[in-house]
Design a protein around this motif. Sequence first.
Motif, mmCIF file in Angstrom:
data_model
loop_
_atom_site.group_PDB
_atom_site.id
_atom_site.type_symbol
_atom_site.label_atom_id
_atom_site.label_comp_id
_atom_site.label_asym_id
_atom_site.label_seq_id
_atom_site.Cartn_x
_atom_site.Cartn_y
_atom_site.Cartn_z
ATOM 1 N N TRP A 56 4.337 -24.219 -14.408
ATOM 2 C CA TRP A 56 4.954 -24.393 -13.211
ATOM 3 C C TRP A 56 5.136 -25.905 -12.771
ATOM 4 C CZ3 TRP A 56 7.638 -21.381 -10.466
ATOM 5 C CH2 TRP A 56 7.676 -21.611 -9.094
ATOM 6 N N TYR A 57 4.288 -26.689 -13.515
ATOM 7 C CA TYR A 57 4.312 -28.148 -13.391
ATOM 8 C C TYR A 57 4.650 -28.797 -14.721
ATOM 9 C CZ TYR A 57 2.178 -27.162 -8.920
ATOM 10 O OH TYR A 57 2.165 -26.849 -7.794
ATOM 11 N N GLY A 58 5.483 -27.924 -15.483
ATOM 12 C CA GLY A 58 5.970 -28.453 -16.948
ATOM 13 C C GLY A 58 7.084 -29.736 -16.818
ATOM 14 N N ARG A 59 7.234 -30.290 -15.508
ATOM 15 C CA ARG A 59 8.059 -31.353 -15.509
ATOM 16 C C ARG A 59 7.113 -32.699 -15.921
ATOM 17 N NH1 ARG A 59 9.517 -35.359 -11.124
ATOM 18 N NH2 ARG A 59 11.857 -35.524 -11.369
ATOM 19 N N LEU A 242 -6.967 -30.325 -24.838
ATOM 20 C CA LEU A 242 -7.119 -31.010 -23.539
ATOM 21 C C LEU A 242 -5.611 -30.930 -22.537
ATOM 22 C CD1 LEU A 242 -8.838 -34.134 -24.740
ATOM 23 C CD2 LEU A 242 -9.991 -32.292 -23.243
ATOM 24 N N VAL A 243 -4.629 -31.298 -23.214
ATOM 25 C CA VAL A 243 -3.451 -31.165 -22.589
ATOM 26 C C VAL A 243 -3.034 -29.619 -21.817
ATOM 27 C CG1 VAL A 243 -0.715 -31.086 -22.828
ATOM 28 C CG2 VAL A 243 -2.095 -32.982 -23.876
ATOM 29 N N VAL A 244 -3.340 -28.669 -22.988
ATOM 30 C CA VAL A 244 -3.137 -27.274 -22.303
ATOM 31 C C VAL A 244 -4.223 -27.105 -21.094
ATOM 32 C CG1 VAL A 244 -3.711 -24.909 -22.851
ATOM 33 C CG2 VAL A 244 -2.344 -26.489 -24.506
ATOM 34 N N GLY A 245 -5.514 -27.658 -21.310
ATOM 35 C CA GLY A 245 -6.399 -27.451 -20.355
ATOM 36 C C GLY A 245 -6.188 -27.927 -19.088
ATOM 37 N N TRP A 246 -5.576 -29.249 -19.313
ATOM 38 C CA TRP A 246 -4.958 -29.804 -17.899
ATOM 39 C C TRP A 246 -3.909 -28.832 -17.190
ATOM 40 C CZ3 TRP A 246 -5.314 -33.128 -14.019
ATOM 41 C CH2 TRP A 246 -4.221 -33.385 -13.282
ATOM 42 N N HIS A 247 -3.257 -28.251 -18.047
ATOM 43 C CA HIS A 247 -2.173 -27.472 -17.144
ATOM 44 C C HIS A 247 -2.888 -26.175 -16.425
ATOM 45 C CE1 HIS A 247 0.564 -30.276 -19.132
ATOM 46 N NE2 HIS A 247 1.338 -30.000 -18.167
ATOM 47 N N PRO A 252 -5.047 -23.081 -10.233
ATOM 48 C CA PRO A 252 -5.526 -22.629 -8.909
ATOM 49 C C PRO A 252 -5.104 -23.681 -8.204
ATOM 50 C CG PRO A 252 -7.299 -23.402 -10.537
ATOM 51 C CD PRO A 252 -6.018 -23.157 -11.581
ATOM 52 N N TRP A 253 -5.191 -24.878 -8.380
ATOM 53 C CA TRP A 253 -4.672 -25.919 -7.522
ATOM 54 C C TRP A 253 -3.441 -25.603 -6.835
ATOM 55 C CZ3 TRP A 253 -4.800 -31.822 -9.537
ATOM 56 C CH2 TRP A 253 -4.585 -32.585 -8.377
ATOM 57 N N SER A 269 0.424 -33.782 -11.680
ATOM 58 C CA SER A 269 0.498 -33.267 -12.868
ATOM 59 C C SER A 269 1.344 -34.221 -13.717
ATOM 60 C CB SER A 269 1.202 -31.869 -12.844
ATOM 61 O OG SER A 269 2.686 -32.350 -12.182
ATOM 62 N N GLN A 270 2.210 -35.162 -13.136
ATOM 63 C CA GLN A 270 2.794 -36.054 -13.793
ATOM 64 C C GLN A 270 2.266 -37.407 -14.099
ATOM 65 O OE1 GLN A 270 7.330 -35.523 -12.573
ATOM 66 N NE2 GLN A 270 6.016 -34.338 -10.880
ATOM 67 N N MET A 271 1.596 -37.697 -12.845
ATOM 68 C CA MET A 271 0.940 -39.423 -12.855
ATOM 69 C C MET A 271 -0.421 -39.178 -13.448
ATOM 70 S SD MET A 271 2.240 -40.393 -8.946
ATOM 71 C CE MET A 271 1.751 -42.287 -9.810
#
Length: 390
Positions: A56-59, A242-247, A252-253, A269-271
């Motif tokens: 959903w925040y794949g940008r 770690l990258v996958v975990g961030w997404h 829930p956010w 998500s981008q910054m």
Amino acid sequence: MRHRAPSRAVRRSAAFAGRDRLPSLTGLRFWAALVVVLYHLSRQVGPLPGLSDMVWYGRSGVTFFFVLSGFVLAWTYDGARVPSTVFLWRRFARIWPLLAATTVFSVGVWLALGKAVSAKAVVASLLLVHAWIPEAVILQGGNPAAWSLSDEAWFYLIFPLLMALPAVRSTRGRRWIATLVCGGAVLAWLCGSLFTEASVRVWALDYLPLTRTLQFLLGVVAGLAVKQGWRPRVGLWPAVALVVGWHVVLIPWSKAVPDSLWYSPYSASQMLAAPLFALLVSAAAVADVEGRRTGLGGPWAVRLGHWSFAWYLIHEIVIRICLARYGRTESVTWTALVWLLVLGVSLVLSACAYRWVEHPLERLLRSVGPVAPAPKRNAPAPQNASLPLK
């Protein structure tokens, strides 16, 4: 025996021969582009349960490309005596032909669908200045996906200056820069609370090249650090985790905070992902340098990575066509079929664009532009001096 200097054609061929000296980074490009494509499919065509939550925040894939850009350019040109005019011409040859071709394609689709097209927007896009202008019609009037190339053009302009900074050239200076960049990203995100108009906030945090420069700079210092011997303590697959975990954290956010609010995960998500992407790129590069197999650098992974630039610029246009033809639907099955159609058609078009537009026009423009002087006889050539950005 008299030794002749390498001919102009030989030097150019050598530059292209070094294209995949870090093949895992080329493979990662495909996955980053895929995340961006799935993000647009989720938002524009319709979500698919589970998968759309993850993308959903794949940008944020654009953030990955900005970090990767700085990393590879620093790795490539560290120690290489390349005049700024040659460097800038190479970058122009790399991105502008496909930008122009996809902009024509995009405008043609807009007109075929009966949509008005702003000539000002098209000109701004072709001049690579549209991300500096906080107007939606300018950002999206040519090829909407091409806004990031305006940021890249800015990065190219400042790159020779960054490489000349004493702080960038020293180990201690790079550590300070990395720390300040990570802190600056958090501060910039928090400054989103100062904007009362959501559209201006989105432009300032997500499009404006000055803001995105932090991500490019982090890539530059990471690339120089790895080139000069630094090794991250985290391996490739833990970095992927770690990258996958961030997404996953963003799921829930996103359900708790609307995107219209400054503290939503949209800009965060981008910054805030740049340090994770810098770690991922560094770990992948180190694995290639040390000769370890990663699963990201095989022939097909590299081929898909080569197509990723065209895929990034073309996929949204294909989505636009499919929406005009089929529209949105609440049916999960029908949405999945449209997703597959977009993925297949856009990837095939991207392969064709790479084969018959992007790559040949890059070679053509390089052949008529300035070239770096040949290294003096008996002088060692700079290592990996020809690895391209994308």
